[in-house]
Design an enzyme around this catalytic site. Structure first.
Site, PDB file in Angstrom:
ATOM      1  N   ASP A  83      58.887 -23.921  92.352  1.00  0.00           N
ATOM      2  CA  ASP A  83      57.830 -22.984  92.758  1.00  0.00           C
ATOM      3  C   ASP A  83      57.435 -22.123  91.546  1.00  0.00           C
ATOM      4  O   ASP A  83      57.289 -22.651  90.437  1.00  0.00           O
ATOM      5  CB  ASP A  83      58.304 -22.151  93.951  1.00  0.00           C
ATOM      6  CG  ASP A  83      57.204 -21.306  94.573  1.00  0.00           C
ATOM      7  OD1 ASP A  83      56.344 -21.872  95.267  1.00  0.00           O
ATOM      8  OD2 ASP A  83      57.197 -20.082  94.353  1.00  0.00           O
ATOM      9  N   HIS A  96      59.201 -27.849 100.734  1.00  0.00           N
ATOM     10  CA  HIS A  96      59.002 -27.038  99.538  1.00  0.00           C
ATOM     11  C   HIS A  96      60.308 -26.525  98.942  1.00  0.00           C
ATOM     12  O   HIS A  96      60.518 -26.584  97.727  1.00  0.00           O
ATOM     13  CB  HIS A  96      58.074 -25.866  99.871  1.00  0.00           C
ATOM     14  CG  HIS A  96      57.716 -25.026  98.693  1.00  0.00           C
ATOM     15  ND1 HIS A  96      57.028 -25.522  97.611  1.00  0.00           N
ATOM     16  CD2 HIS A  96      57.961 -23.720  98.415  1.00  0.00           C
ATOM     17  CE1 HIS A  96      56.855 -24.556  96.718  1.00  0.00           C
ATOM     18  NE2 HIS A  96      57.416 -23.458  97.182  1.00  0.00           N
ATOM     19  N   ASP A 139      56.702 -31.807 100.700  1.00  0.00           N
ATOM     20  CA  ASP A 139      56.179 -30.490 100.325  1.00  0.00           C
ATOM     21  C   ASP A 139      54.661 -30.476 100.469  1.00  0.00           C
ATOM     22  O   ASP A 139      53.974 -31.361  99.951  1.00  0.00           O
ATOM     23  CB  ASP A 139      56.572 -30.191  98.875  1.00  0.00           C
ATOM     24  CG  ASP A 139      56.135 -28.809  98.412  1.00  0.00           C
ATOM     25  OD1 ASP A 139      55.711 -27.993  99.262  1.00  0.00           O
ATOM     26  OD2 ASP A 139      56.211 -28.543  97.204  1.00  0.00           O
TER      27      ASP A 139
END
Length: 289
Positions: free
Chosen positions: A113, A270, A242
């Site tokens: 991320d 994710h 994701d």
């Protein structure tokens, strides 16, 4: 600046059984975990999460590695100074100073991320400190080229979203359950929701969506400096379920790193650290040991 407790009542230490440590950096109190011994593995989180995200990986790898996971100021158990911006460039500078203060060298760095631009920004500036990179679902270039990321930034970086995030903590409450395949326990959810109890404490989770588009100059710098890492061993651990980062981003990373290998996580959403820690750790051991 309201300093955060190291052992808050919302954190069940049965789920996070590590000694908490802190470093003071530019007036910020940076919380981190330093567990195990061996080659250094630096673990960097993204938005709405903190070092708690890496608890399974730390437990699985600390017998072979020195596992270090920090919280950026404003996240987890770290406290930001009154002038801290919560922008990715500033988080990246904190990571760099943190590595210098601990004297870290020969680092294998794992990012996911926003940890991607934050951690790879540091790594690209200081390639002499980096042994290898482990890249989860993330990006490391200006987001203007992605319609999906641009739309996410416009929606969740808006003034309306700012109000809803500060008032109701909507981003954390939505993104954490939505980004994990399995159902989290009440104690696990409390650990993710706990760092953001007040409207002001939730501001960092709004800044990062806004900066997907707002930090174009910094992201351009991150991408440019990837050339400094092109010969480092690189492992891509990629969740295929994701909704944020797909195969297009994975392919882009493969083009930047010549010595690459891929571990596909078919069912991971994710937060791959929650969904596939055993597979991730197996791939890390295979590359680094």
């Amino acid at each position: 600046m309201n300093k955060k407790e190291i052992n808050p009542n919302w954190l069940d230490r049965n789920h996070f059984p590590f000694e908490s440590k802190t470093q003071t950096i530019d007036g910020n109190t940076v919380h981190y975990i330093d567990q195990g011994s061996g080659p250094t593995l630096l673990l960097l989180h993204g938005n709405t999460s903190w070092s708690f995200l890496y608890r399974h990986i730390i437990q699985l790898l600390s017998s072979n590695f020195r596992c270090i996971a920090l919280d950026y100021p404003g996240f987890g158990l770290s406290t930001a100074n009154d002038s801290y911006s919560f922008k990715p460039q500033e988080h990246s500078a904190i990571v760099e100073q943190f590595a210098d203060q601990l004297g870290l060298k020969d680092i294998s760095i794992m990012v996911q991320d926003w940890g991607g631009p934050i951690g790879l920004g540091f790594a690209g500036r200081r390639p002499e400190l980096i042994r290898a990179v482990i890249i989860g679902n993330t990006f490391a270039w200006p987001a203007q080229r992605s319609k999906g990321m641009s739309m996410f930034s416009k929606i969740f970086g808006s003034s309306i979203a700012k109000f809803l995030i500060k008032r109701y903590n909507i981003l954390v409450k939505w993104l954490i359950p939505a980004g994990i395949s399995r159902k989290l326990s009440e104690a696990e959810l409390a650990a993710y929701f706990g760092p953001f109890p007040t409207p002001e404490s939730r501001l960092p989770t709004w800044v990062l969506p806004k900066e997907i588009l707002g930090s174009e100059n910094y992201l351009t710098e991150v991408e440019s400096n990837l050339k400094n890492l092109k010969d480092k061993p690189a492992l891509m651990v990629w969740g295929l379920a994701d909704g944020a980062f797909g195969t297009a981003e994975l392919i882009s990373f493969l083009e930047y790193f010549y010595d690459n290998r891929v571990c596909i996580l078919p069912k991971a959403k994710h937060f791959i650290q929650e969904d596939s820690p055993i597979e991730i750790c197996g791939a890390i051991k295979k590359m680094l040991l």
